[in-house]
Scaffold this motif. Structure first.
Motif, PDB file in Angstrom:
ATOM      1  N   ARG A 110      39.241  32.058  36.064  1.00  0.00           N
ATOM      2  CA  ARG A 110      40.290  33.004  35.717  1.00  0.00           C
ATOM      3  C   ARG A 110      40.321  33.325  34.215  1.00  0.00           C
ATOM      4  O   ARG A 110      40.459  34.470  33.817  1.00  0.00           O
ATOM      5  N   SER A 111      40.116  32.279  33.388  1.00  0.00           N
ATOM      6  CA  SER A 111      40.258  32.532  31.950  1.00  0.00           C
ATOM      7  C   SER A 111      39.078  33.351  31.420  1.00  0.00           C
ATOM      8  O   SER A 111      39.245  34.262  30.614  1.00  0.00           O
ATOM      9  N   LYS A 112      37.880  33.045  31.899  1.00  0.00           N
ATOM     10  CA  LYS A 112      36.711  33.824  31.478  1.00  0.00           C
ATOM     11  C   LYS A 112      36.867  35.272  31.944  1.00  0.00           C
ATOM     12  O   LYS A 112      36.566  36.217  31.203  1.00  0.00           O
ATOM     13  N   ALA A 113      37.355  35.424  33.167  1.00  0.00           N
ATOM     14  CA  ALA A 113      37.546  36.773  33.707  1.00  0.00           C
ATOM     15  C   ALA A 113      38.539  37.558  32.857  1.00  0.00           C
ATOM     16  O   ALA A 113      38.369  38.753  32.618  1.00  0.00           O
ATOM     17  N   ALA A 114      39.567  36.853  32.371  1.00  0.00           N
ATOM     18  CA  ALA A 114      40.570  37.527  31.537  1.00  0.00           C
ATOM     19  C   ALA A 114      39.940  37.999  30.224  1.00  0.00           C
ATOM     20  O   ALA A 114      40.247  39.085  29.731  1.00  0.00           O
ATOM     21  N   GLY A 145      36.985  45.303  29.080  1.00  0.00           N
ATOM     22  CA  GLY A 145      36.869  46.355  30.098  1.00  0.00           C
ATOM     23  C   GLY A 145      35.859  46.008  31.180  1.00  0.00           C
ATOM     24  O   GLY A 145      35.408  46.865  31.921  1.00  0.00           O
ATOM     25  N   ILE A 146      35.475  44.730  31.256  1.00  0.00           N
ATOM     26  CA  ILE A 146      34.470  44.324  32.244  1.00  0.00           C
ATOM     27  C   ILE A 146      35.153  43.672  33.438  1.00  0.00           C
ATOM     28  O   ILE A 146      35.778  42.620  33.303  1.00  0.00           O
ATOM     29  N   ARG A 147      35.036  44.305  34.587  1.00  0.00           N
ATOM     30  CA  ARG A 147      35.638  43.734  35.799  1.00  0.00           C
ATOM     31  C   ARG A 147      34.602  43.408  36.853  1.00  0.00           C
ATOM     32  O   ARG A 147      34.699  42.419  37.546  1.00  0.00           O
ATOM     33  N   THR A 148      33.600  44.269  36.943  1.00  0.00           N
ATOM     34  CA  THR A 148      32.614  44.094  38.007  1.00  0.00           C
ATOM     35  C   THR A 148      31.249  43.739  37.428  1.00  0.00           C
ATOM     36  O   THR A 148      31.038  43.796  36.212  1.00  0.00           O
ATOM     37  N   SER A 200      29.456  46.089  42.779  1.00  0.00           N
ATOM     38  CA  SER A 200      30.888  46.375  42.657  1.00  0.00           C
ATOM     39  C   SER A 200      31.729  45.097  42.765  1.00  0.00           C
ATOM     40  O   SER A 200      32.949  45.146  42.614  1.00  0.00           O
ATOM     41  N   ASP A 201      31.076  43.958  43.015  1.00  0.00           N
ATOM     42  CA  ASP A 201      31.829  42.704  43.111  1.00  0.00           C
ATOM     43  C   ASP A 201      32.464  42.324  41.777  1.00  0.00           C
ATOM     44  O   ASP A 201      31.953  42.662  40.715  1.00  0.00           O
ATOM     45  N   ALA A 202      33.550  41.578  41.894  1.00  0.00           N
ATOM     46  CA  ALA A 202      34.237  41.140  40.679  1.00  0.00           C
ATOM     47  C   ALA A 202      33.399  40.104  39.937  1.00  0.00           C
ATOM     48  O   ALA A 202      32.595  39.386  40.549  1.00  0.00           O
ATOM     49  N   VAL A 203      33.601  40.017  38.646  1.00  0.00           N
ATOM     50  CA  VAL A 203      32.846  39.062  37.836  1.00  0.00           C
ATOM     51  C   VAL A 203      33.089  37.621  38.272  1.00  0.00           C
ATOM     52  O   VAL A 203      32.274  36.736  38.017  1.00  0.00           O
ATOM     53  N   THR A 204      34.198  37.391  38.944  1.00  0.00           N
ATOM     54  CA  THR A 204      34.518  36.028  39.357  1.00  0.00           C
ATOM     55  C   THR A 204      33.544  35.495  40.404  1.00  0.00           C
ATOM     56  O   THR A 204      33.532  34.305  40.686  1.00  0.00           O
ATOM     57  N   THR A 205      32.700  36.376  40.974  1.00  0.00           N
ATOM     58  CA  THR A 205      31.699  35.881  41.914  1.00  0.00           C
ATOM     59  C   THR A 205      30.560  35.171  41.188  1.00  0.00           C
ATOM     60  O   THR A 205      29.734  34.527  41.815  1.00  0.00           O
ATOM     61  N   LEU A 206      30.512  35.282  39.887  1.00  0.00           N
ATOM     62  CA  LEU A 206      29.442  34.637  39.129  1.00  0.00           C
ATOM     63  C   LEU A 206      29.763  33.175  38.867  1.00  0.00           C
ATOM     64  O   LEU A 206      30.925  32.795  38.778  1.00  0.00           O
ATOM     65  N   ARG A 207      28.688  32.379  38.726  1.00  0.00           N
ATOM     66  CA  ARG A 207      28.855  30.978  38.351  1.00  0.00           C
ATOM     67  C   ARG A 207      29.541  30.899  36.981  1.00  0.00           C
ATOM     68  O   ARG A 207      29.161  31.619  36.063  1.00  0.00           O
TER      69      ARG A 207
END
Ligand code: ADP
Ligand code: MG
Length: 677
Positions: free
Chosen positions: A15-19, A25-28, A4-11
């Protein structure tokens, strides 16, 4: 790290990749892992050059015969060409803007290619094929390639890297009963395989595992919903549909309408919550039946709500229903997303104290905190835009009101059983008397002149015309007829006629205004997108023109066509398409032959599968990420049987042994992240 962690926990995900991921529709991490390929390209089968079929991408090995040479065509455009050959034939290859090909490839060497044959007899060639050395690992040829829906700035490779990074995390949760799953591929290998297939055969097994899970959870959820029907209703409605309803009707109900209303009325008075689907082709008169049901609820002291998929449709229902109710002294209100401020608060207050008996609105009714005094009946119009999750959310709300779902799409029985397994079904299988069947024609855009003449003729006879376009504005990528362009063209072509424009990107007041003008015959021609697809009722319209008709599903076209033929005048539907694909033409011609919605939906299902059956939105099947009702029918039946037998031996949804399983089902059925539309 948890799924359930946010994608930002990945290497590598800032912010821009997460956007970018958010756009998909990918958040986690879970969203990532379950972001399945839209399709696959099977490049494992090799053919010879002579076996290549124009337009179909194929994989083949060939020797480079002439050393590739790059020539500059103009600034920013160069081409690299060579000939390649195998024992069957020789062919020309061209790459645009890939000058490195002349260095990467050596004449006399053999490579593996993947590309499409193009051109005519004189100049057959292969454009921009991908190439790979035979001694390296098969990465882009000789393998199965997953095709993901992507967004600009995010490559397939980058996405895949993230997916595998996310999969490195801990256990993937396996919800399914172990003894059920022993014949399937284990979960982790299945996930790995669908994202990076090793062969078509193993991919098939992997998909089967994931598809089974989806269907099993779904079937379990539907069964649990069905079980809810045995509860006692908080809103018993023993008094029948009031006579005042029949007194106000401007026509008598058709036998099918009356039968359906009787079934509904019996449900309402039964003491159990109603969960019923009212199915009937476009124009069969579902609204009045629903109104009869709402009046029975009101007669018994309850409030009733009618939920429509668009503001346009909600407004139109409001118009019809408030006019009907006025002399009966029953208060009704229209509540949509665009109603704001003090006015909204005041109406809400009336609803909360029960002064307003009938509320008509869009899904906004249920997404925010609408407080009802005693909401006893909810009618959902045009069901195929609402998924099972929304139904579940609604049933869970308050005291489980009676639920009546109206569907204009005559859904084939097999599909109805799956999608609406939790509902009883009433069918209106007859149209009100005096309807003419709509004559439908398929023409190419070469007929534009004659078509314009036809528009003129209809308008001169005092009728109105719809022109539906697949896109709102001109877009270089798609080349589709845009409503905005068509609007200008029509104004230029018919300077003396009144032309309106309505599409989804307009503000809702502008939409309502355009619609109201058409409804009041203040415009002659309405150029629109599919916002008018559902429900809109303008009796004077006799001609419907659909541009790029091949872009729509058959059922969707049938819905569109149902906007005309609403009075006793002969009405027409003209499908404009330049698509020469024989399959496509077959589909469109089927529509020209029949007005029978059931036959059409069955045909649509046979030809295109249920994904397309629901148009682009697919919200009828929101919870299936992998499963396709067309391809996976066997697995579906297997899963349904498994769910039934599981529930018969483990009927307690509170059983702690299966806590995660039942929890997962509840979660799937209550998730609101892909709400209405
Ligand atoms: P749909 O089932 O597509 O929602 P509607 O409820 O909009 O159909 O009805 C289509 C039209 O038919 C409306 O104009 C409605 O007033 C009219 N209508 C409904 N029932 C009857 C009937 N029994 N006799 C004549 N006209 C009817
Ligand atoms: Mg309707």
């Amino acid at each position: 790290m948890a799924l359930s962690d946010a994608v930002t926990t990945l290497r590598g995900v800032g912010r821009s990749k997460a956007a970018l991921l958010e756009k998909l529709g990918i958040r986690t991490l879970e969203d990532l892992i379950t972001y399945f390929p839209r399709t696959y390209e099977d490049r494992t089968k090799l053919c010879t050059i002579s076996e290549l079929i124009p337009g179909e991408p194929r994989c083949f090995t060939a020797m480079v015969v002439t050393q590739p040479r790059t020539s500059y065509i103009r600034r920013g455009l160069n081409s690299t060409r060579c000939s390649i050959a195998d024992s069957s034939a020789k062919i020309r290859v061209t790459w645009f803007n890939q000058p490195w090909m002349s260095k990467n490839l050596q004449a006399g060497e053999t490579y593996c290619f993947y590309g499409t044959l193009t051109g005519d007899e004189k100049g057959k060639q292969i454009l921009n094929p991908v190439v790979e050395r035979l001694d390296g690992p098969p990465v882009v040829t000789r393998c199965v390639i997953p095709i993901y829906p992507l967004t600009k700035g995010l490559s397939s490779k980058a996405l895949q890297n993230l997916i595998f990074q996310a999969m490195e995390q801990e256990e993937l949760p396996d919800y399914l009963p172990r003894d059920l799953m022993k014949d399937f591929m284990p979960l982790r290998p299945a996930y790995t395989e669908v994202h990076r297939p090793t062969s078509p055969e193993t991919l098939k097994l992997a998909r089967e595992r994931l598809v089974f899970e989806e269907f099993f959870l779904y079937a379990l959820g539907i069964s649990m919903m069905r079980a809810r029907r045995d509860r006692e209703s908080h809103y018993p409605c023993p008094l029948p549909v009031p006579q005042s309803f029949y007194g106000r009707l401007p026509f008598s109900l058709t036998a099918a309408q009356q039968r359906s209303l009787d079934e509904i009325s019996t449900d309402l008075s039964s003491g159990r919550p109603m969960n019923r689907l009212l199915q009937g082709d476009v124009g069969s008169g579902k609204t009045m039946v629903a109104l009869g049901a709402m009046l029975q609820a009101v007669e018994n002291g309850c409030q009733a709500a009618l939920m429509a998929p668009t503001e346009l449709l909600a407004a139109q229902h409001y118009q019809t229903i408030s006019a009907f109710l006025e002399p009966l002294g029953i208060q009704c209100a229209l509540i949509t997303g665009s109603l704001t401020g003090a006015k909204r608060r005041r109406l809400m207050d009336y609803v909360a104290v029960g002064a307003v008996k009938i509320v008509i609105g869009t899904h906004a009714l249920f997404t925010d905190t609408t407080d009802f005094y005693n909401l006893g009946l909810v009618v959902i119009d045009e069901q195929h835009r609402f998924g099972v999750r929304q139904r579940a959310a609604l049933a869970a709300k308050g005291n489980a009101p009676h639920m009546l779902v109206l569907s204009a799409t005559p859904i084939p029985r097999t599909l109805a059983l799956i999608l609406y397994g939790d509902l009883d079904v009433s069918v209106i299988d007859e149209l009100p008397p005096g309807r003419q069947s709509i004559e439908t024609f398929l023409v190419s855009s070469g007929y534009r002149q004659r078509l314009n003449g036809f528009i003129r003729k209809q308008v001169d006879a005092g009728h109105q015309v719809y022109i539906v376009c697949p896109a709102v504005e001109e877009n270089e990528d798609t080349n589709l007829t845009a409503a905005e362009t068509m609007f200008e063209t029509m104004q230029d072509t018919f300077p003396d006629l009144r032309v309106g424009l309505v599409h989804g990107k307009l503000r809702s007041e502008a939409k309502d205004y355009a619609m109201a003008r058409f409804l009041n015959h203040e415009t002659d021609i309405l150029v629109a997108t599919t916002v008018i697809e559902v429900g809109v009722d303008v009796k004077n319209a006799t001609l419907m023109i659909v541009e790029d008709a091949d872009r729509f599903g058959l059922s969707q076209l049938h819905q569109l066509r149902g906007r005309v033929g609403r009075n006793s005048e002969q009405s027409y539907c003209v499908l404009v398409s330049d698509n020469r694909n024989p399959e496509t033409r077959k589909r469109l011609q089927a529509l020209c032959r029949t007005n029978d919605g059931f036959a059409i939906s069955q045909q649509d299902l046979d030809l295109r599968g249920p994904g397309d059956f629901f148009g682009q939105r697919q919200s009828g099947l929101p919870m299936f990420k992998n499963a396709s009702l067309a391809e996976d029918l066997t697995v579906l039946k297997q899963a349904q049987a498994a769910a039934d037998s599981f529930l018969s031996t483990h009927p307690d949804p509170e059983d702690p042994d299966y806590g995660p399983l039942f929890g997962r089902v509840r979660e799937l059925f209550s998730r609101s992240d892909d709400t209405f539309n």
